[in-house]
Every structure is written in structure tokens, then in C-alpha cells.
Design a protein around this motif. Sequence first.
Motif, PDB file in Angstrom:
ATOM      1  N   PRO A  78       0.806  -1.233   0.000  1.00  0.00           N
ATOM      2  CA  PRO A  78       0.000   0.000   0.000  1.00  0.00           C
ATOM      3  C   PRO A  78       0.839   1.283   0.000  1.00  0.00           C
ATOM      4  O   PRO A  78       0.400   2.309  -0.474  1.00  0.00           O
ATOM      5  N   SER A  87       0.874   9.306   7.151  1.00  0.00           N
ATOM      6  CA  SER A  87      -0.569   9.107   7.187  1.00  0.00           C
ATOM      7  C   SER A  87      -1.343  10.404   7.275  1.00  0.00           C
ATOM      8  O   SER A  87      -2.493  10.473   6.917  1.00  0.00           O
TER       9      SER A  87
ATOM     10  N   ASN B  38       0.490  13.718  -5.511  1.00  0.00           N
ATOM     11  CA  ASN B  38       0.227  13.159  -4.180  1.00  0.00           C
ATOM     12  C   ASN B  38      -0.710  11.963  -4.313  1.00  0.00           C
ATOM     13  O   ASN B  38      -1.818  12.107  -4.834  1.00  0.00           O
ATOM     14  N   PRO B  39      -0.279  10.773  -3.849  1.00  0.00           N
ATOM     15  CA  PRO B  39      -1.128   9.579  -3.984  1.00  0.00           C
ATOM     16  C   PRO B  39      -2.477   9.712  -3.267  1.00  0.00           C
ATOM     17  O   PRO B  39      -3.406   8.958  -3.580  1.00  0.00           O
ATOM     18  N   LEU B  40      -2.609  10.662  -2.368  1.00  0.00           N
ATOM     19  CA  LEU B  40      -3.911  10.881  -1.717  1.00  0.00           C
ATOM     20  C   LEU B  40      -5.008  11.175  -2.743  1.00  0.00           C
ATOM     21  O   LEU B  40      -6.194  11.014  -2.471  1.00  0.00           O
ATOM     22  N   ASP B  43      -4.473   7.343  -5.681  1.00  0.00           N
ATOM     23  CA  ASP B  43      -4.043   5.997  -5.308  1.00  0.00           C
ATOM     24  C   ASP B  43      -4.937   5.503  -4.158  1.00  0.00           C
ATOM     25  O   ASP B  43      -4.670   5.754  -2.991  1.00  0.00           O
ATOM     26  N   LEU B  45      -5.573   2.502  -2.974  1.00  0.00           N
ATOM     27  CA  LEU B  45      -4.976   1.537  -2.045  1.00  0.00           C
ATOM     28  C   LEU B  45      -4.154   2.267  -0.979  1.00  0.00           C
ATOM     29  O   LEU B  45      -4.272   1.990   0.224  1.00  0.00           O
ATOM     30  N   TYR B  46      -3.339   3.207  -1.433  1.00  0.00           N
ATOM     31  CA  TYR B  46      -2.554   3.997  -0.492  1.00  0.00           C
ATOM     32  C   TYR B  46      -3.474   4.720   0.499  1.00  0.00           C
ATOM     33  O   TYR B  46      -3.224   4.709   1.713  1.00  0.00           O
ATOM     34  N   GLU B  49      -5.248   1.942   2.882  1.00  0.00           N
ATOM     35  CA  GLU B  49      -4.440   1.054   3.732  1.00  0.00           C
ATOM     36  C   GLU B  49      -3.212   1.720   4.341  1.00  0.00           C
ATOM     37  O   GLU B  49      -2.647   1.192   5.282  1.00  0.00           O
ATOM     38  N   ALA B  50      -2.792   2.830   3.810  1.00  0.00           N
ATOM     39  CA  ALA B  50      -1.616   3.490   4.390  1.00  0.00           C
ATOM     40  C   ALA B  50      -1.955   4.834   5.030  1.00  0.00           C
ATOM     41  O   ALA B  50      -1.355   5.211   6.028  1.00  0.00           O
ATOM     42  N   ALA B  51      -2.905   5.561   4.455  1.00  0.00           N
ATOM     43  CA  ALA B  51      -3.126   6.940   4.921  1.00  0.00           C
ATOM     44  C   ALA B  51      -4.330   7.079   5.842  1.00  0.00           C
ATOM     45  O   ALA B  51      -4.488   8.113   6.493  1.00  0.00           O
ATOM     46  N   TYR B  53      -7.578   7.144   4.975  1.00  0.00           N
ATOM     47  CA  TYR B  53      -8.738   7.806   4.378  1.00  0.00           C
ATOM     48  C   TYR B  53      -9.610   6.753   3.678  1.00  0.00           C
ATOM     49  O   TYR B  53      -9.113   5.710   3.270  1.00  0.00           O
ATOM     50  N   PRO B  54     -10.937   7.040   3.507  1.00  0.00           N
ATOM     51  CA  PRO B  54     -11.806   6.047   2.852  1.00  0.00           C
ATOM     52  C   PRO B  54     -11.487   5.843   1.375  1.00  0.00           C
ATOM     53  O   PRO B  54     -11.914   4.862   0.777  1.00  0.00           O
ATOM     54  N   PHE B  57      -9.369  11.533  -2.688  1.00  0.00           N
ATOM     55  CA  PHE B  57     -10.209  12.733  -2.688  1.00  0.00           C
ATOM     56  C   PHE B  57      -9.547  13.788  -3.562  1.00  0.00           C
ATOM     57  O   PHE B  57      -8.368  13.681  -3.905  1.00  0.00           O
ATOM     58  N   ASN B  89     -14.066  21.884   3.160  1.00  0.00           N
ATOM     59  CA  ASN B  89     -14.410  20.461   3.261  1.00  0.00           C
ATOM     60  C   ASN B  89     -13.777  19.727   2.092  1.00  0.00           C
ATOM     61  O   ASN B  89     -13.581  20.297   1.025  1.00  0.00           O
ATOM     62  N   GLN B  90     -13.495  18.441   2.302  1.00  0.00           N
ATOM     63  CA  GLN B  90     -12.918  17.660   1.215  1.00  0.00           C
ATOM     64  C   GLN B  90     -13.967  17.362   0.143  1.00  0.00           C
ATOM     65  O   GLN B  90     -15.164  17.300   0.431  1.00  0.00           O
ATOM     66  N   TRP B  92     -15.017  14.565  -2.853  1.00  0.00           N
ATOM     67  CA  TRP B  92     -14.818  13.134  -3.101  1.00  0.00           C
ATOM     68  C   TRP B  92     -15.335  12.745  -4.492  1.00  0.00           C
ATOM     69  O   TRP B  92     -16.262  13.386  -5.003  1.00  0.00           O
TER      70      TRP B  92
END
Lengths: 163, 140
Positions: A78, A87, B38-40, B43, B45-46, B49-51, B53-54, B57, B89-90, B92
Motif C-alpha cells: 500500500p 498518514s 500526491n497519492p492521496l 491511489d 490503495l494507499y 491502507e496506508a493513509a 482515508y476512505p 479525494f 471540506n474535502q 470526493w
Amino acid sequence: MTDEKAIKIPVEATHIMMFARSIGDYSPEFHDAEQAQQTDAGGIVAPPTFLQSLAQFNPDYFLRPKPGEAWFGSGKEPSGVVGKATSSGGLHAEQHFEFERPVRPGDVLYATVKDGDSWVKESKRAGKLTFSERITEYRDENGELVCTARGVGVTTERPVDQG
Amino acid sequence: MTLKASEISVGDTFEEVLVEDLKRTQLVMYAGASGDYNPLHTDDLYCREAAGYPGVFAHGMLTMGMTGRVVTNLFGPESIKKYGVRFTNQVWPGDDLSGKAEIEAIREEGGEMLVDVKLTTTNQNGDVVVTGAATARVDP
């Protein structure tokens, strides 16, 4: 005449087209030189937020994978960074642009970035918030100011609660 | 055609649909054009499972870019003097966003006619995702 740390940005029509598409803007001012000439803009201009793509020209920009360096996005795992991933990396809190004139293809701009203020706030949704300001000045080849941008980034103690 | 100062009054509002059912592909397009990888934002999966977030965004700057359309469509992209926003607000994938501009002032400064506009972008739940302000040059 230019600051040696300044980031050079050759502004190109194709990049403006790609950027405009990416924000869902299909106005002729961004896409077609001939049609743009018929508008009040008198030719292609950049959308107001285009200079954010300074990131493309910054050799050290940290949110771009670089050869030989670990990248924190996913691959086999991941995150490509071993151990705890970043994070609660930075989020964007504010952004402001002030223009002396529009940005057009053919402009060669030089951006200099300096840190502004920083401050801390408590929040219910993400814990301690640390804000920091960055001021970017964009000048043309004659040293004339074209745009001043002020960005405020925030790092959160934990991911923003979605509840 | 862009609006002239004589065609608007303080308090006038203009609304525009900025996006319906925002697609992840749009986020990828924005990443590619802006250079913010930025993978946010690309990505899933990132994010999950890593960050923590649902899922992915939108870049705040994508919402700012889309919101800017309200002003550039009214007054022309070449006329923008100032444009600033606060991200509240974010945003999505799947969101519907609509942007609203309200004329706050029409004034003269340094021999130019200027219009000050207040901007608000709202999602399908009525949550404000961006508030902002812009100043544009207008013909009398």
C-alpha cells in the motif's frame, strides 16, 4: 538578473490546454488560438489557477516520484515507504493569487518561493493543526511582477474525521 | 460575451454546475496537468491502507480551478486581478458541485472599473467545500 534559486516556467499553449481540461474548462480562451482571438482575451490566456503547475518545473518538488528514490504511493505494498507512511501529510487550507496581468503562452516566468507566517490551532476533526504560509512571486524575463501567490498548508495530527 | 458593469448590480448572484458525479479520472487529469502527484488524490490503495482515508479525494486546487470557472465565464479569464479561496471540506469522487458568485461591489480604482465577487462552492449535501473571493476588471 534572475535569482539563481528562481524556478523557470516556460508557459506553453499545450500545457494551458491540458490544465484547462483537467479543471473541466473547455472555454476557447484556453484551447484554440484562432477562436481565442475572437474573444475579449484576444488570444490564449492561462486559467487563474494555472500557475499552481509550478510543481512541474520545480526540480525538487516532493510530490513527484524521482528515479532512485522511494515513493510513498502504492506498488506491491500500500505504500512504497517502509514503516509508518505519512498518514497525515499536508493538506491545502487556503490559496490566493493576485495578478498584475494575465499569463499567456510564450511567457517565461521565474518563481521565487519564501516562507510566510505559521500558526497552530486545535480542531475536533483532526487534532492539532499546524498552518504554514508560502509566498510565491512570479516575474517575467524583464523582472516585472506578474503574479503573487499565497498558499496556506496545514498538517493534521490525524486524518480528518469523516463523521 | 462577458458582462459589463452596467449589466450587473451589487447583490446579483450567478450559479453554475461545476461538476456532476466527479470522476476519479478527473483527479488523474488534474494530477497530470498540475504536477501534484500526491497519492492521496490518485491511489485508492494507499489512501485506504496506508493513509487512513476512505479513498482518494480531490486536490483542493481542482475544486479551486473548477470554482474559478464561475468568475472567468462571467468576466473573462484575462480580466482576473485577484482570486483566493479557503478550503472548508474535502471533495470526493461522486460529488456534485455547484458554484455561486455574488456581486459584492462595483468600484473604480486606478482608472479601472473593478467588480468584487464572493464565491461559494457547495456539494450535493449542501456542505460548503470552498469559500472565496475574486476581483475582476470590467468594462463600464
